[in-house]
Design a protein around this motif. Structure first.
Motif, short mmCIF file in Angstrom:
data_model
loop_
_atom_site.label_atom_id
_atom_site.label_comp_id
_atom_site.label_asym_id
_atom_site.label_seq_id
_atom_site.Cartn_x
_atom_site.Cartn_y
_atom_site.Cartn_z
N ARG A 31 4.86 -28.89 -7.59
CA ARG A 31 5.35 -27.81 -6.73
C ARG A 31 5.37 -26.45 -7.43
O ARG A 31 5.58 -25.43 -6.79
CB ARG A 31 6.73 -28.14 -6.20
CG ARG A 31 7.81 -28.26 -7.26
CD ARG A 31 9.13 -28.59 -6.61
NE ARG A 31 10.23 -28.46 -7.56
CZ ARG A 31 11.49 -28.32 -7.21
NH1 ARG A 31 11.82 -28.27 -5.94
NH2 ARG A 31 12.42 -28.21 -8.11
N THR A 32 5.11 -26.46 -8.76
CA THR A 32 5.02 -25.19 -9.49
C THR A 32 3.56 -24.79 -9.73
O THR A 32 3.30 -23.87 -10.51
CB THR A 32 5.75 -25.27 -10.84
OG1 THR A 32 5.04 -26.18 -11.71
CG2 THR A 32 7.18 -25.77 -10.66
N CYS A 33 2.63 -25.47 -9.10
CA CYS A 33 1.18 -25.21 -9.23
C CYS A 33 0.60 -25.74 -10.54
O CYS A 33 -0.50 -25.37 -10.94
CB CYS A 33 0.84 -23.73 -9.07
SG CYS A 33 1.55 -22.93 -7.62
N ARG A 34 1.31 -26.61 -11.22
CA ARG A 34 0.85 -27.18 -12.49
C ARG A 34 0.12 -28.49 -12.23
O ARG A 34 0.64 -29.38 -11.55
CB ARG A 34 2.06 -27.42 -13.41
CG ARG A 34 1.77 -28.03 -14.77
CD ARG A 34 3.09 -28.09 -15.55
NE ARG A 34 2.95 -28.69 -16.86
CZ ARG A 34 3.17 -29.98 -17.11
NH1 ARG A 34 3.50 -30.80 -16.12
NH2 ARG A 34 3.05 -30.44 -18.34
N ALA A 35 -1.11 -28.60 -12.79
CA ALA A 35 -1.92 -29.79 -12.59
C ALA A 35 -1.92 -30.69 -13.81
O ALA A 35 -2.19 -31.89 -13.70
CB ALA A 35 -3.36 -29.39 -12.25
N ALA A 36 -1.66 -30.13 -14.98
CA ALA A 36 -1.65 -30.87 -16.24
C ALA A 36 -1.01 -29.95 -17.28
O ALA A 36 -0.84 -28.74 -17.01
CB ALA A 36 -3.07 -31.27 -16.65
N PRO A 37 -0.65 -30.46 -18.45
CA PRO A 37 -0.08 -29.56 -19.46
C PRO A 37 -1.00 -28.37 -19.74
O PRO A 37 -2.17 -28.54 -20.10
CB PRO A 37 0.05 -30.47 -20.69
CG PRO A 37 0.26 -31.83 -20.11
CD PRO A 37 -0.61 -31.87 -18.88
N ALA A 72 1.45 -18.98 -10.24
CA ALA A 72 0.81 -19.85 -11.24
C ALA A 72 0.77 -19.18 -12.61
O ALA A 72 1.07 -19.80 -13.63
CB ALA A 72 -0.60 -20.22 -10.78
N ALA A 73 0.39 -17.90 -12.63
CA ALA A 73 0.30 -17.19 -13.91
C ALA A 73 1.69 -17.04 -14.53
O ALA A 73 1.87 -17.22 -15.75
CB ALA A 73 -0.33 -15.81 -13.70
N GLY A 74 2.68 -16.71 -13.70
CA GLY A 74 4.04 -16.59 -14.22
C GLY A 74 4.56 -17.90 -14.77
O GLY A 74 5.19 -17.94 -15.84
N ASN A 75 4.27 -19.00 -14.08
CA ASN A 75 4.73 -20.31 -14.54
C ASN A 75 4.00 -20.75 -15.80
O ASN A 75 4.59 -21.42 -16.66
CB ASN A 75 4.54 -21.34 -13.43
CG ASN A 75 5.58 -21.19 -12.32
OD1 ASN A 75 6.60 -20.53 -12.51
ND2 ASN A 75 5.32 -21.79 -11.17
N PRO A 85 7.01 -25.11 -18.34
CA PRO A 85 7.55 -25.99 -17.29
C PRO A 85 9.06 -25.90 -17.13
O PRO A 85 9.56 -26.03 -16.01
CB PRO A 85 7.12 -27.39 -17.76
CG PRO A 85 5.93 -27.15 -18.63
CD PRO A 85 6.17 -25.84 -19.31
N ALA A 86 9.80 -25.69 -18.20
CA ALA A 86 11.27 -25.69 -18.10
C ALA A 86 11.77 -24.55 -17.22
O ALA A 86 12.84 -24.68 -16.60
CB ALA A 86 11.89 -25.62 -19.48
N GLU A 87 11.06 -23.46 -17.20
CA GLU A 87 11.51 -22.29 -16.43
C GLU A 87 10.62 -22.01 -15.23
O GLU A 87 10.78 -20.97 -14.57
CB GLU A 87 11.57 -21.06 -17.34
CG GLU A 87 12.57 -21.21 -18.49
CD GLU A 87 12.64 -19.97 -19.35
OE1 GLU A 87 12.27 -18.88 -18.86
OE2 GLU A 87 13.03 -20.08 -20.51
#
Length: 391
Positions: free
Chosen positions: A261-267, A302-305, A310-312
């Motif tokens: 949900r944060t637009c993260r697909a992998a580390p 996505a860029a901000g995240n 991941p923690a923030e």
């Protein structure tokens, strides 16, 4: 984090670059894109650029000097062909390997094609600036045009071609133009508008083949056996996420790059824009939005995240917003406008082609549509949350 690679050089990729620099990233930034052009905007292609109202350079998203200020390594005209998430390497078509600490995938879409006909001259798809200019050159010869697919893009192309004075037929399997996007009732109004401009509609029909002569298209055949004479055919039957280069990468793929949900697909890997598929925190289901506004908003998140970690990281929960311009109509949507929703006109008059309608599912407002009513729609939009529900 020393090196961030952006794969995709359109609205989402450029916005991600803007955001990274604005948020203080001073490391190396590399942008990879299939096309040779600097980032440009796609919505004007089927309208102002195809009509000739804009010179192609007006579709540029930034001036050259603004691009230079972002201090990026530009790898334009070079496709990404592979991704190794273990070693954090992007492979390019020229054999180069780009190591990265962070990666944003913004590769967008590729046009869906029919299983026949695309080997004939005169058969087009429209996704890129080059494709637009090639199509425009052929439209200037005054051809008979058949547009296959009456979604937003196909309906816009039909309107633009008719505005050039051409003989136009619009074909779709649905009962009305844009029925998948805005439902059959509003779709019927869109159909009436096209008929008023002398576009022939062949709704509820499948295309079964194309015929040609000397390698050039001459007709489109429908499932009722009818034959539509054509000198130019535009296939606008939707798109697929451009994820072919990610096969074997280990990234979760489905209808796009499957993110959290944060637009993260992998580390270290995030996705944004048309290619990103994520669980909308408010809508309660996975979504993938093919909307210009989303490309910008999601790239910012996505860029901000990516920078914050991941923690923030914050979830991405936009209220979808889209629009189409056809003839003198500006049709805007916000929230969700499912085809099975109940549609209620709450402002204006559909016969006057100036109104706002709300979309309701189980008596709950999930979206709104404005037809030449931007100001009135803005009022309703301000009351919608990410799932379209009233605040």
């Amino acid at each position: 984090m020393d090196h961030i690679v952006l794969v995709g050089a359109s609205a989402a990729g450029l916005t991600a670059a803007d955001t990274l620099r604005r948020e203080g990233f001073t490391g190396t930034l590399t942008m990879v894109g299939d096309e040779l052009q600097l980032p440009y905007d796609r919505p004007p292609l089927s309208k102002q650029v195809l009509a000739g109202d804009w010179e192609p350079h007006r579709s540029a998203l930034r001036q050259d000097t603004d691009i230079q200020r972002l201090d990026m390594n530009l790898r334009l005209g070079c496709r990404a062909t592979g991704l190794d998430t273990e070693d954090r390497v992007v492979t390019l078509a020229d054999g180069d390997r780009l190591g990265y600490d962070g990666l944003i995938i913004a590769t967008g879409l590729r046009p869906r094609r029919l299983p026949f006909g695309h080997d004939l001259a005169g058969v087009h798809v429209l996704r890129t600036l080059d494709e637009t200019l090639t199509l425009r050159a052929q439209l200037l010869a005054g051809p008979r045009v058949v547009v296959i697919g009456a979604g937003f893009l196909g309906s816009e192309i039909a309107a633009t071609a008719r505005g050039l004075g051409l003989d136009v037929t619009l074909v779709d399997v649905e009962p009305a133009p844009m029925a998948r996007q805005v439902g059959s009732w509003v779709g019927g109004l869109v159909g009436d508008m096209h008929r008023d401009h002398c576009v022939r509609l062949r709704m509820g029909r499948h295309v079964t083949g194309m015929t040609g002569q000397n390698g050039r298209v001459t007709a489109v055949t429908l499932d009722d056996g009818s034959r539509l004479p054509a000198d130019v055919v535009v296939v606008a039957i939707g798109s697929v996420p451009a994820t072919d280069w990610l096969a074997g990468s280990g990234l979760p793929l489905g209808d796009g790059v499957l993110c959290d949900r944060t637009c993260r697909a992998a580390p270290g890997v995030y996705a944004a824009g048309d290619v990103a598929n994520w669980p909308h925190p408010v809508a309660g289901r996975r979504v993938r939005l093919e909307q210009r506004t989303n490309a910008t908003q999601q790239a910012i998140t996505a860029a901000g995240n990516l920078l914050s970690g991941p923690a923030e990281a914050v979830p991405y929960a936009p209220v979808p917003f889209g629009w189409t311009d056809q003839y003198d109509a500006k049709i805007q949507t916000c929230g969700w406008c499912p085809s099975d929703a109940t549609v209620e006109v709450v402002d204006g008059d559909p016969q006057a082609r100036k109104f706002v309608a709300l979309y309701k599912v189980d008596d709950r407002v999930v979206g709104a549509l404005g037809w030449n009513s931007a100001r009135a729609l803005r009022e309703y939009r301000s009351h919608l949350t990410g799932n379209g529900a009233a605040r």
